[in-house]
Design a protein around this motif. Structure first.
Motif, PDB file in Angstrom:
ATOM      1  N   SER A  25     -11.346  13.609   2.643  1.00  0.00           N
ATOM      2  CA  SER A  25     -11.223  14.658   3.563  1.00  0.00           C
ATOM      3  C   SER A  25     -11.282  13.868   5.057  1.00  0.00           C
ATOM      4  N   GLU A  26     -10.362  14.389   6.049  1.00  0.00           N
ATOM      5  CA  GLU A  26     -10.207  13.505   7.334  1.00  0.00           C
ATOM      6  C   GLU A  26     -11.516  14.058   8.108  1.00  0.00           C
ATOM      7  N   LEU A  27     -12.193  12.870   8.933  1.00  0.00           N
ATOM      8  CA  LEU A  27     -12.950  13.378   9.955  1.00  0.00           C
ATOM      9  C   LEU A  27     -12.015  13.342  10.871  1.00  0.00           C
ATOM     10  N   ILE A  28     -12.231  14.593  11.873  1.00  0.00           N
ATOM     11  CA  ILE A  28     -11.199  15.084  12.896  1.00  0.00           C
ATOM     12  C   ILE A  28     -12.044  15.357  14.147  1.00  0.00           C
ATOM     13  N   ASP A  29     -13.371  14.992  14.280  1.00  0.00           N
ATOM     14  CA  ASP A  29     -14.230  15.175  15.494  1.00  0.00           C
ATOM     15  C   ASP A  29     -14.263  13.917  16.295  1.00  0.00           C
ATOM     16  N   PRO A  30     -13.397  13.789  17.448  1.00  0.00           N
ATOM     17  CA  PRO A  30     -13.272  12.572  18.078  1.00  0.00           C
ATOM     18  C   PRO A  30     -14.474  11.885  18.517  1.00  0.00           C
TER      19      PRO A  30
ATOM     20  N   ALA B  62      -7.964   9.691  20.835  1.00  0.00           N
ATOM     21  CA  ALA B  62      -7.513  10.945  21.542  1.00  0.00           C
ATOM     22  C   ALA B  62      -6.710  11.713  20.898  1.00  0.00           C
ATOM     23  N   ALA B  63      -5.791  11.338  19.735  1.00  0.00           N
ATOM     24  CA  ALA B  63      -5.118  12.272  18.872  1.00  0.00           C
ATOM     25  C   ALA B  63      -5.765  13.004  18.014  1.00  0.00           C
ATOM     26  N   LEU B  64      -7.014  12.692  17.687  1.00  0.00           N
ATOM     27  CA  LEU B  64      -7.934  13.121  16.835  1.00  0.00           C
ATOM     28  C   LEU B  64      -8.021  14.959  17.406  1.00  0.00           C
ATOM     29  N   ALA B  65      -8.149  15.048  18.518  1.00  0.00           N
ATOM     30  CA  ALA B  65      -8.317  16.497  19.171  1.00  0.00           C
ATOM     31  C   ALA B  65      -7.314  17.394  18.728  1.00  0.00           C
ATOM     32  N   ASP B  66      -6.029  16.837  18.445  1.00  0.00           N
ATOM     33  CA  ASP B  66      -4.874  17.490  18.117  1.00  0.00           C
ATOM     34  C   ASP B  66      -4.759  17.674  16.509  1.00  0.00           C
ATOM     35  N   MET B  67      -5.437  16.914  15.853  1.00  0.00           N
ATOM     36  CA  MET B  67      -5.372  16.731  14.410  1.00  0.00           C
ATOM     37  C   MET B  67      -5.601  18.076  13.701  1.00  0.00           C
ATOM     38  N   PRO B  68      -4.871  18.311  12.659  1.00  0.00           N
ATOM     39  CA  PRO B  68      -5.357  19.628  11.726  1.00  0.00           C
ATOM     40  C   PRO B  68      -6.191  19.079  10.622  1.00  0.00           C
ATOM     41  N   GLU B  69      -7.096  20.236  10.043  1.00  0.00           N
ATOM     42  CA  GLU B  69      -7.752  19.558   8.819  1.00  0.00           C
ATOM     43  C   GLU B  69      -6.730  19.189   7.965  1.00  0.00           C
ATOM     44  N   ALA B  70      -7.159  17.834   6.993  1.00  0.00           N
ATOM     45  CA  ALA B  70      -6.259  17.125   6.320  1.00  0.00           C
ATOM     46  C   ALA B  70      -7.238  16.166   5.437  1.00  0.00           C
ATOM     47  N   ALA B  71      -6.323  15.767   4.521  1.00  0.00           N
ATOM     48  CA  ALA B  71      -6.893  14.850   3.618  1.00  0.00           C
ATOM     49  C   ALA B  71      -5.671  13.560   3.437  1.00  0.00           C
ATOM     50  N   GLY B  72      -6.476  12.640   3.042  1.00  0.00           N
ATOM     51  CA  GLY B  72      -5.440  11.106   2.916  1.00  0.00           C
ATOM     52  C   GLY B  72      -5.883  10.349   1.988  1.00  0.00           C
TER      53      GLY B  72
ATOM     54  N   MET C  36       0.944  -1.346  -0.104  1.00  0.00           N
ATOM     55  CA  MET C  36       0.009   0.009   0.123  1.00  0.00           C
ATOM     56  C   MET C  36       0.968   1.357  -0.142  1.00  0.00           C
ATOM     57  N   LEU C  37       0.338   2.226  -0.720  1.00  0.00           N
ATOM     58  CA  LEU C  37       0.907   3.543  -0.610  1.00  0.00           C
ATOM     59  C   LEU C  37       0.113   4.466  -0.059  1.00  0.00           C
ATOM     60  N   GLU C  38       0.198   5.140   1.188  1.00  0.00           N
ATOM     61  CA  GLU C  38      -0.700   5.838   1.627  1.00  0.00           C
ATOM     62  C   GLU C  38       0.084   7.458   1.988  1.00  0.00           C
ATOM     63  N   TRP C  39      -0.581   8.595   1.700  1.00  0.00           N
ATOM     64  CA  TRP C  39      -0.130   9.797   1.930  1.00  0.00           C
ATOM     65  C   TRP C  39      -1.152  10.726   2.753  1.00  0.00           C
ATOM     66  N   TYR C  40      -0.787  11.516   3.375  1.00  0.00           N
ATOM     67  CA  TYR C  40      -1.656  12.295   4.267  1.00  0.00           C
ATOM     68  C   TYR C  40      -0.915  13.823   4.069  1.00  0.00           C
ATOM     69  N   ARG C  41      -2.022  14.953   3.912  1.00  0.00           N
ATOM     70  CA  ARG C  41      -1.499  16.205   3.884  1.00  0.00           C
ATOM     71  C   ARG C  41      -2.418  17.303   4.794  1.00  0.00           C
ATOM     72  N   ALA C  42      -1.734  17.734   5.599  1.00  0.00           N
ATOM     73  CA  ALA C  42      -2.398  18.806   6.552  1.00  0.00           C
ATOM     74  C   ALA C  42      -2.824  20.204   5.639  1.00  0.00           C
ATOM     75  N   GLU C  43      -4.120  20.709   6.084  1.00  0.00           N
ATOM     76  CA  GLU C  43      -4.494  21.837   5.495  1.00  0.00           C
ATOM     77  C   GLU C  43      -4.827  21.545   4.024  1.00  0.00           C
ATOM     78  N   ALA C  44      -5.407  20.440   3.660  1.00  0.00           N
ATOM     79  CA  ALA C  44      -5.902  19.890   2.316  1.00  0.00           C
ATOM     80  C   ALA C  44      -7.322  19.166   2.507  1.00  0.00           C
ATOM     81  N   ASP C  45      -7.828  19.057   1.258  1.00  0.00           N
ATOM     82  CA  ASP C  45      -9.180  18.190   1.180  1.00  0.00           C
ATOM     83  C   ASP C  45      -9.123  17.209   0.138  1.00  0.00           C
ATOM     84  N   TYR C  46     -10.298  16.714  -0.081  1.00  0.00           N
ATOM     85  CA  TYR C  46     -10.089  15.696  -1.128  1.00  0.00           C
ATOM     86  C   TYR C  46     -10.062  15.991  -2.449  1.00  0.00           C
ATOM     87  N   ARG C  47     -10.579  17.105  -2.743  1.00  0.00           N
ATOM     88  CA  ARG C  47     -10.109  17.788  -4.197  1.00  0.00           C
ATOM     89  C   ARG C  47      -8.815  18.072  -4.416  1.00  0.00           C
TER      90      ARG C  47
END
Length: 303
Positions: free
Chosen positions: A229-234, A264-274, A102-113
């Motif tokens: 786009s990542e769900l970041i609401d715990p 628990a970490a989701l509370a500190d996660m920025p808006e992101a997409a993966g 698998m290749l996975e990548w994640y980028r803060a301050e980004a959305d699915y578009r």
């Protein structure tokens, strides 16, 4: 070595696979991404109803590095990628391996578009050419790629709607039999805005909360990647996990512990997409292989 290709052709495929991986790594390095490694063996996978993990001495082999990579996002790493092994029980066929890359990548301050745009760039970089042939059909990799919503795909390719298929419990069946074989023909296709109920870890669309900000990429009728786009609401994420766990229990499947450290970490996660992209499948398409067995060094049966 097994597969439909003779030994010499498979040996050539492994060399081509290595070159594709090198181009992928160069792409992410030039984009400022950090390559990371996370553990393969974890205490709790995401409790998704349709994905089954393989037990490993009381823990589980990862079905995806997703939860650990999102914890790294929350810890302050804004652009990360990983090429790694993943395992899923009961997946075997000409397009499936129970152990795969698998290749996975994640980028803060980004959305699915944003990720759609970046995926176009990455796949073109991995291919190194503007067009390929897969199963006798040319696929043009030059831009723009096709983008179609799930709702429009149902209207275009079936005599029902996405909402009706969901209500009848036939959504996945219609997707697999009527829609997927028609995606990515001639040029790659992004199908996006999946029903909210089909997206356990994705953010809902603010303008239309009946759909999630999720897409899949298809090449030649074959699913290559899944992104959102990542769900970041715990709180919401926990509720979705509880619902997925209940569905697993209803289906008689093994239960998993709740991934508390991830929640628990989701509370500190920025808006992101993966995004998660199956590299064996991508190589299979780029090399016009008849079976996924042709583009890996060993299959399970060869061990």
């Amino acid at each position: 070595m097994s597969g439909s290709w003779p030994l010499a052709r498979r040996s050539q495929a492994l060399a081509q696979r290595g070159a594709i991986f090198t181009r992928i790594r160069m792409f992410f390095q030039e984009k400022g991404y950090l390559e990371v490694e996370t553990p393969f063996r974890i205490p709790a996978p995401a409790p998704e109803a349709q994905i089954d993990a393989i037990p490993s001495d009381g823990w589980f082999l990862q079905t995806s590095p997703e939860l650990c990579m999102k914890r790294l996002l929350a810890a302050g790493y804004p652009r990360i990628f990983q090429i790694c092994r993943c395992w899923r029980a009961g997946e075997r066929g000409s397009r499936h391996l129970s152990e795969f890359t698998m290749l996975e990548w994640y980028r803060a301050e980004a959305d699915y578009r944003d990720l759609m745009d970046e995926t176009e760039e990455m796949v073109r970089a991995a291919a190194g050419i503007d067009s390929i042939t897969y199963r006798g059909e040319k696929i043009d990799l030059s831009l723009p790629w096709e983008r179609v919503t799930v709702r429009d795909a149902f209207l275009r390719h079936t005599d029902t709607t996405a909402e009706a298929a969901l209500a009848a419990g036939t959504f996945d069946e219609v997707m697999v039999e009527a829609i997927e074989p028609r995606l990515g023909i001639g040029r790659p296709t992004f199908i996006y805005d999946y029903p909210a109920s089909c997206s356990a870890l994705a953010r809902l669309n603010a303008e239309d909360p009946s759909v999630a900000e999720r897409f899949e990429l298809y090449l030649g009728g074959l699913e290559i990647a899944n992104a959102f786009s990542e769900l970041i609401d715990p709180i919401e994420q926990r509720a979705r996990f509880v619902a997925e766990a209940a569905q697993r229990a209803s289906d008689g499947k093994q239960g998993y512990p709740m991934p508390e450290k991830f929640l628990a970490a989701l509370a500190d996660m920025p808006e992101a997409a993966g995004i998660a992209l199956g590299l064996d499948r991508l190589v299979m398409v780029l090399l016009d292989a008849g079976s996924i067995d042709d583009v890996v060094a060993f299959t399970t049966e060869e061990l």
